[in-house]
Design a protein around this motif. Structure first.
Motif, PDB file in Angstrom:
ATOM      1  N   ASN A  63      22.199 -17.621  14.553  1.00  0.00           N
ATOM      2  CA  ASN A  63      21.112 -16.868  15.358  1.00  0.00           C
ATOM      3  C   ASN A  63      20.268 -15.530  14.966  1.00  0.00           C
ATOM      4  O   ASN A  63      20.917 -15.155  13.832  1.00  0.00           O
ATOM      5  CB  ASN A  63      21.244 -16.183  16.292  1.00  0.00           C
ATOM      6  CG  ASN A  63      21.231 -15.335  17.634  1.00  0.00           C
ATOM      7  OD1 ASN A  63      19.648 -16.484  18.020  1.00  0.00           O
ATOM      8  ND2 ASN A  63      20.858 -14.326  17.841  1.00  0.00           N
ATOM      9  N   LEU A  64      19.228 -15.828  15.086  1.00  0.00           N
ATOM     10  CA  LEU A  64      18.114 -14.637  14.438  1.00  0.00           C
ATOM     11  C   LEU A  64      17.132 -13.783  15.797  1.00  0.00           C
ATOM     12  O   LEU A  64      16.192 -14.273  15.706  1.00  0.00           O
ATOM     13  CB  LEU A  64      17.630 -15.591  13.390  1.00  0.00           C
ATOM     14  CG  LEU A  64      17.952 -15.464  12.079  1.00  0.00           C
ATOM     15  CD1 LEU A  64      17.036 -16.173  11.273  1.00  0.00           C
ATOM     16  CD2 LEU A  64      18.706 -13.954  11.141  1.00  0.00           C
ATOM     17  N   GLU A  79      17.242  -7.330  14.119  1.00  0.00           N
ATOM     18  CA  GLU A  79      17.822  -6.812  12.989  1.00  0.00           C
ATOM     19  C   GLU A  79      19.104  -6.946  12.432  1.00  0.00           C
ATOM     20  O   GLU A  79      20.033  -7.453  11.336  1.00  0.00           O
ATOM     21  CB  GLU A  79      17.534  -5.370  12.787  1.00  0.00           C
ATOM     22  CG  GLU A  79      15.879  -5.366  12.662  1.00  0.00           C
ATOM     23  CD  GLU A  79      14.816  -3.759  12.316  1.00  0.00           C
ATOM     24  OE1 GLU A  79      16.633  -3.058  11.879  1.00  0.00           O
ATOM     25  OE2 GLU A  79      14.093  -3.671  12.346  1.00  0.00           O
ATOM     26  N   ASP A  80      20.457  -6.768  13.544  1.00  0.00           N
ATOM     27  CA  ASP A  80      21.912  -7.167  13.092  1.00  0.00           C
ATOM     28  C   ASP A  80      22.205  -8.396  12.355  1.00  0.00           C
ATOM     29  O   ASP A  80      22.651  -8.614  11.491  1.00  0.00           O
ATOM     30  CB  ASP A  80      22.605  -6.536  14.299  1.00  0.00           C
ATOM     31  CG  ASP A  80      22.286  -5.356  14.300  1.00  0.00           C
ATOM     32  OD1 ASP A  80      22.503  -4.109  13.842  1.00  0.00           O
ATOM     33  OD2 ASP A  80      23.263  -4.275  15.801  1.00  0.00           O
ATOM     34  N   ASP A  81      21.296  -9.756  13.293  1.00  0.00           N
ATOM     35  CA  ASP A  81      21.467 -10.834  13.314  1.00  0.00           C
ATOM     36  C   ASP A  81      21.236 -11.202  11.663  1.00  0.00           C
ATOM     37  O   ASP A  81      21.567 -11.424  11.103  1.00  0.00           O
ATOM     38  CB  ASP A  81      20.464 -11.308  13.930  1.00  0.00           C
ATOM     39  CG  ASP A  81      20.765 -11.993  15.049  1.00  0.00           C
ATOM     40  OD1 ASP A  81      22.266 -11.477  15.943  1.00  0.00           O
ATOM     41  OD2 ASP A  81      20.245 -11.556  16.368  1.00  0.00           O
ATOM     42  N   LEU A 131      11.795 -18.878  13.829  1.00  0.00           N
ATOM     43  CA  LEU A 131      12.216 -17.317  13.552  1.00  0.00           C
ATOM     44  C   LEU A 131      11.838 -15.873  14.436  1.00  0.00           C
ATOM     45  O   LEU A 131      10.990 -15.094  14.374  1.00  0.00           O
ATOM     46  CB  LEU A 131      11.942 -17.011  12.236  1.00  0.00           C
ATOM     47  CG  LEU A 131      12.393 -15.295  12.056  1.00  0.00           C
ATOM     48  CD1 LEU A 131      13.760 -15.064  12.177  1.00  0.00           C
ATOM     49  CD2 LEU A 131      11.520 -14.837  10.427  1.00  0.00           C
ATOM     50  N   ALA A 132      12.525 -15.674  15.475  1.00  0.00           N
ATOM     51  CA  ALA A 132      12.535 -14.232  16.607  1.00  0.00           C
ATOM     52  C   ALA A 132      10.506 -14.746  16.747  1.00  0.00           C
ATOM     53  O   ALA A 132      10.185 -13.662  17.066  1.00  0.00           O
ATOM     54  CB  ALA A 132      12.663 -13.620  16.346  1.00  0.00           C
ATOM     55  N   ALA A 156      15.490  -6.056   7.337  1.00  0.00           N
ATOM     56  CA  ALA A 156      16.483  -5.958   6.758  1.00  0.00           C
ATOM     57  C   ALA A 156      18.416  -6.301   6.308  1.00  0.00           C
ATOM     58  O   ALA A 156      18.604  -6.234   5.780  1.00  0.00           O
ATOM     59  CB  ALA A 156      17.227  -5.690   9.169  1.00  0.00           C
ATOM     60  N   PHE A 157      17.426  -7.871   6.250  1.00  0.00           N
ATOM     61  CA  PHE A 157      17.599  -8.688   5.294  1.00  0.00           C
ATOM     62  C   PHE A 157      18.358  -8.270   4.189  1.00  0.00           C
ATOM     63  O   PHE A 157      19.118  -8.210   3.285  1.00  0.00           O
ATOM     64  CB  PHE A 157      17.518  -9.997   5.558  1.00  0.00           C
ATOM     65  CG  PHE A 157      17.836 -11.391   4.385  1.00  0.00           C
ATOM     66  CD1 PHE A 157      19.212 -11.992   4.386  1.00  0.00           C
ATOM     67  CD2 PHE A 157      16.901 -11.268   3.285  1.00  0.00           C
ATOM     68  CE1 PHE A 157      19.296 -13.118   4.244  1.00  0.00           C
ATOM     69  CE2 PHE A 157      17.474 -12.454   2.535  1.00  0.00           C
ATOM     70  CZ  PHE A 157      18.206 -12.799   3.049  1.00  0.00           C
TER      71      PHE A 157
END
Length: 362
Positions: free
Chosen positions: A128-129, A132-134, A219-220, A234-235
Motif C-alpha cells: 500500500n502507498l 509517507e509512512d507507507d 501511486l497515491a 520519505a522513501f
C-alpha cells in the motif's frame, strides 16, 4: 530516412537540443554556416539533413548523433513539458539532463544487445502507498531484500544496480532524472552539489522506480504531484538513514555530536538527517539551536576517523555495467575509443591493456 515522420522527428530533436543548449536558430545557423531560415526548415521537418550535416549538428549541439535520429521516450516527455523559445535556464538545465539520460539509455542497451550485460529486472513494491509512512515501509522492505538491515549502504551505485536501475553520475547541470523504457530502468545524477545531496537525488530517483508514479502505477492518485513527490522523499530519507538507526536514544540524551556521527557514517545531508531525527523523536524545541548549525567538513571527517568515504563523488557508472564494457571490449564488440566512451571518464585509452591478437584471429 525517407518517411516524412522521420524528418519531423529529427527536426523536433534538433529544436529541443538547440533550446537545451540555449541557442537561437540564428546562433545555431551561424555555427553551421546556414541561414536561420534553413534551421527553421530543419526543425519543422521540411528540409532533409544529410549525414555530414547530422554530424555537424550533433557536434554544435553537443549531443550524440543517435539523439537526433530517435524520438524521445514518452516517459521523459512526461517528466517536463517541451521547451519553448522563452523558457528559463532551469528548463534548459532539465533538458540537458534528459539528453544525458537518453544517451545513457542507449549505452546500457548497446551492452544488453551485445550480450555483455545481463539485465537486472527492476524491483517493484506492491504494498500500500497512501502515506509517507507507507513509503518509509517500502524503503525498509527494499533494505531487507538486499540484506542491508539498518546499516549504512556502502555504495548507492551498486545498490541501485541490484534494484534494477542503472545510474550514471555525470557532469551535466541540474540534479537528477530517471526513466523506464520497456524492461530497462536508468537514471542520471548530476555531480553538482555536495555528496549528501547527490546520494539523496539517487535515492529519490530509485524511489520513482520502486514505488512507481502516476504513469506506471496509481501511486497515491488522490495526491497532487507535490504530494507524490513527498512520498518519494520519505522513501529516500528512510532508505539512506533509517529511523531505527537512531536506536533508543531519547531527546534528553541526543546530542549534536551523535547527529554528526550518524550523518557522517550514513553519508547523508544534514537536512535529511534532521528530518529523520524528527521522525525518531530526537528533536524538540530545546535542540533547535544546535541542529541548525550545519557541520563543517572537518567535523564530518573527524566523525569517520578521517577515512575516505567515496560514493557518487566522480563521474561513475555501475560496477556490473563496467564489467560488461570490459567484456564487450575483450570480445571485440566495441573499439578502444568506444570502451572509454562507455565508461564515462572512469579510464583513458592508456588504461586499457594491450589486446591479445591471437584471440582475435579467425
Amino acid at each position: 530516412m525517407t518517411e516524412t515522420g522521420d524528418w519531423t522527428t529529427v527536426g523536433e530533436q534538433v529544436r529541443q537540443a538547440r533550446l537545451g543548449a540555449g541557442l537561437s536558430q540564428a546562433e545555431l545557423g551561424a555555427q553551421l554556416g546556414l541561414d536561420r531560415t534553413m534551421i527553421a526548415k530543419i526543425e519543422s521537418g521540411v528540409r532533409r539533413v544529410d549525414a555530414l550535416e547530422l554530424i555537424r549538428l550533433a557536434a554544435a549541439l553537443d549531443v550524440p548523433i543517435d539523439h537526433l535520429l530517435e524520438p524521445r521516450p514518452t516517459v521523459i516527455s512526461r517528466r517536463s513539458e517541451l521547451l519553448a523559445e522563452n523558457d528559463t535556464d532551469v528548463a534548459r538545465r532539465s533538458q540537458r539532463l534528459e539528453i544525458a539520460l537518453a544517451s545513457w539509455l542507449r549505452d546500457v542497451r548497446q551492452l544488453l544487445d551485445a550480450g555483455a550485460l545481463t539485465l537486472v529486472n527492476p524491483v517493484r513494491y506492491d504494498g500500500n502507498l497512501a502515506s509517507e509512512d507507507d513509503a518509509r515501509a517500502a524503503a525498509r522492505w527494499l533494505r531487507s531484500i538486499h540484506g542491508v538491515g539498518t546499516e549504512p549502504i556502502a555504495t548507492l551505485m551498486d545498490f541501485c544496480e541490484r534494484s534494477g536501475q542503472y545510474v550514471l553520475v555525470s557532469d551535466v547541470p541540474g540534479e537528477g532524472a530517471s526513466m523506464v523504457d520497456g524492461d530497462v530502468a536508468v537514471s542520471v545524477v548530476s555531480i553538482e552539489g555536495d555528496p549528501g545531496r547527490r546520494r539523496a537525488t539517487a535515492a529519490h530517483e530509485l524511489g520513482h522506480l520502486v514505488l512507481g508514479d502516476e504513469y506506471s502505477r496509481d501511486l497515491a492518485v488522490h495526491l497532487s504531484r507535490s504530494g507524490r513527490e513527498s512520498l518519494i522523499n520519505a522513501f529516500a530519507a528512510e532508505l539512506l538513514l533509517p529511523v531505527a538507526a537512531f536506536g533508543d536514544v531519547s531527546r534528553s540524551t541526543a546530542s549534536r555530536d551523535e547527529m554528526i556521527r550518524l550523518t557522517a557514517h550514513y553519508r547523508t545531508s544534514w537536512s535529511l538527517a534532521l528530518r529523520q531525527a524528527e521522525q525518531a523523536g530526537w528533536l524538540d524545541a530545546s535542540s533547535t539551536r544546535w541542529s541548525r548549525a550545519t557541520p563543517t567538513r572537518a567535523e564530518i571527517m573527524d566523525a569517520v576517523g578521517w577515512a575516505p568515504q567515496p560514493d557518487l563523488d566522480a563521474i561513475r557508472v555501475p560496477p556490473g555495467y563496467s564489467h560488461a564494457v570490459m567484456e564487450a571490449w575483450r570480445r571485440d564488440f566495441i573499439t578502444d575509443a568506444r570502451a572509454v566512451e562507455l565508461l564515462h571518464g572512469q579510464i583513458s585509452l592508456g588504461d586499457l591493456p594491450a589486446r591479445d591478437e591471437t584471440d582475435l584471429a579467425p
